[in-house]
Design a protein around this motif. Structure first.
Motif, PDB file in Angstrom:
ATOM      1  N   ASP A 128      -1.885   4.642  -3.702  1.00 28.11           N
ATOM      2  CA  ASP A 128      -3.155   4.183  -3.135  1.00 28.11           C
ATOM      3  C   ASP A 128      -3.863   5.321  -2.410  1.00 28.11           C
ATOM      4  OD1 ASP A 128      -3.173   1.238  -3.698  1.00 28.11           O
ATOM      5  OD2 ASP A 128      -1.261   1.386  -2.643  1.00 28.11           O
ATOM      6  N   ALA A 155       2.953   3.014  11.699  1.00 27.82           N
ATOM      7  CA  ALA A 155       2.657   1.806  10.923  1.00 27.82           C
ATOM      8  C   ALA A 155       3.370   0.597  11.519  1.00 27.82           C
ATOM      9  CB  ALA A 155       3.055   1.998   9.456  1.00 27.82           C
ATOM     10  N   THR A 207       0.850  -1.180   0.000  1.00 29.77           N
ATOM     11  CA  THR A 207       0.000   0.000   0.000  1.00 29.77           C
ATOM     12  C   THR A 207       0.890   1.236   0.000  1.00 29.77           C
ATOM     13  OG1 THR A 207      -1.725  -1.153   1.236  1.00 29.77           O
ATOM     14  CG2 THR A 207      -1.785   1.243   1.279  1.00 29.77           C
ATOM     15  N   ASN A 208       0.715   2.090  -1.003  1.00 34.54           N
ATOM     16  CA  ASN A 208       1.532   3.294  -1.130  1.00 34.54           C
ATOM     17  C   ASN A 208       0.753   4.535  -0.735  1.00 34.54           C
ATOM     18  OD1 ASN A 208       3.994   2.152  -2.244  1.00 34.54           O
ATOM     19  ND2 ASN A 208       2.747   1.675  -4.023  1.00 34.54           N
ATOM     20  N   ILE A 209       1.243   5.217   0.290  1.00 32.45           N
ATOM     21  CA  ILE A 209       0.668   6.480   0.741  1.00 32.45           C
ATOM     22  C   ILE A 209       1.685   7.563   0.409  1.00 32.45           C
ATOM     23  CG2 ILE A 209      -0.127   7.818   2.721  1.00 32.45           C
ATOM     24  CD1 ILE A 209      -0.785   5.075   4.075  1.00 32.45           C
ATOM     25  N   LEU A 231      -1.738   8.768   9.430  1.00 33.87           N
ATOM     26  CA  LEU A 231      -1.782   7.386   8.931  1.00 33.87           C
ATOM     27  C   LEU A 231      -3.205   6.851   9.002  1.00 33.87           C
ATOM     28  CD1 LEU A 231      -0.422   4.785   7.933  1.00 33.87           C
ATOM     29  CD2 LEU A 231      -0.037   4.198  10.338  1.00 33.87           C
ATOM     30  N   LEU A 274      -5.429   5.513   5.824  1.00 33.26           N
ATOM     31  CA  LEU A 274      -5.958   4.137   5.774  1.00 33.26           C
ATOM     32  C   LEU A 274      -7.482   4.148   5.629  1.00 33.26           C
ATOM     33  CD1 LEU A 274      -3.687   2.463   8.470  1.00 33.26           C
ATOM     34  CD2 LEU A 274      -3.513   2.242   5.965  1.00 33.26           C
ATOM     35  N   LEU A 302       2.036  -2.979  10.360  1.00 35.99           N
ATOM     36  CA  LEU A 302       1.638  -2.781   8.966  1.00 35.99           C
ATOM     37  C   LEU A 302       2.891  -2.745   8.086  1.00 35.99           C
ATOM     38  CD1 LEU A 302      -1.069  -0.013   9.470  1.00 35.99           C
ATOM     39  CD2 LEU A 302      -1.438  -2.459   9.110  1.00 35.99           C
ATOM     40  N   ASP A 344       3.326  -3.862   5.198  1.00 41.93           N
ATOM     41  CA  ASP A 344       3.063  -3.698   3.763  1.00 41.93           C
ATOM     42  C   ASP A 344       2.667  -2.282   3.378  1.00 41.93           C
ATOM     43  OD1 ASP A 344       0.625  -3.843   5.091  1.00 41.93           O
ATOM     44  OD2 ASP A 344      -0.389  -4.786   3.405  1.00 41.93           O
ATOM     45  N   VAL A 345       2.847  -1.324   4.295  1.00 40.74           N
ATOM     46  CA  VAL A 345       2.513   0.076   4.016  1.00 40.74           C
ATOM     47  C   VAL A 345       3.800   0.842   3.725  1.00 40.74           C
ATOM     48  CG1 VAL A 345       1.567   2.207   4.980  1.00 40.74           C
ATOM     49  CG2 VAL A 345       0.407   0.041   5.398  1.00 40.74           C
ATOM     50  N   HIS A 346       3.831   1.467   2.560  1.00 42.68           N
ATOM     51  CA  HIS A 346       4.965   2.294   2.154  1.00 42.68           C
ATOM     52  C   HIS A 346       4.504   3.750   2.161  1.00 42.68           C
ATOM     53  CE1 HIS A 346       8.492   3.646  -0.041  1.00 42.68           C
ATOM     54  NE2 HIS A 346       7.678   4.320  -0.835  1.00 42.68           N
TER      55      HIS A 346
END
Length: 103
Positions: A51, A25, A2-4, A93, A97, A30, A32-34
């Protein structure tokens, strides 16, 4: 993954907030959060992997333009000025999300 993406004028002022968001994160497991910050000028090169896009409050006047660049590919909003100023990575964050979940 997941790209923020956080965007601002030069990508510098949001870098501290990114670190706090990454820490939040990690606390939530988390992996898998970038989260990344960069200048609004390069957003069009990165939008295909986004994302969620959050604008620094100092460029909130560019929200309409950024939404045009994003073209509905992901949610876009402005970071709350208080959360930005207080460097509340956990709050930003959570906002990102929730935006992704609602999309």
């Amino acid at each position: 993954m997941t790209n923020i993406y956080l965007v601002c004028n030069a990508g510098m002022s949001t870098s501290i907030l990114v670190k706090k968001m990454q820490e939040a994160a990690a606390k939530k497991n988390l992996a898998d959060v970038h989260i990344e910050a960069f200048s609004v000028e390069v957003l069009d090169e990165r939008i295909d992997t986004a994302d969620c896009v959050l604008l620094g409050p100092q460029i909130r006047h560019m929200l309409g333009d950024v939404k045009k660049v994003v073209g509905g590919k992901c949610p876009v909003d402005v970071i709350d000025m208080r959360d930005y100023g207080m460097i509340r990575g956990d709050k930003v964050l959570d906002k990102a999300l929730k935006m992704i979940e609602a999309a």
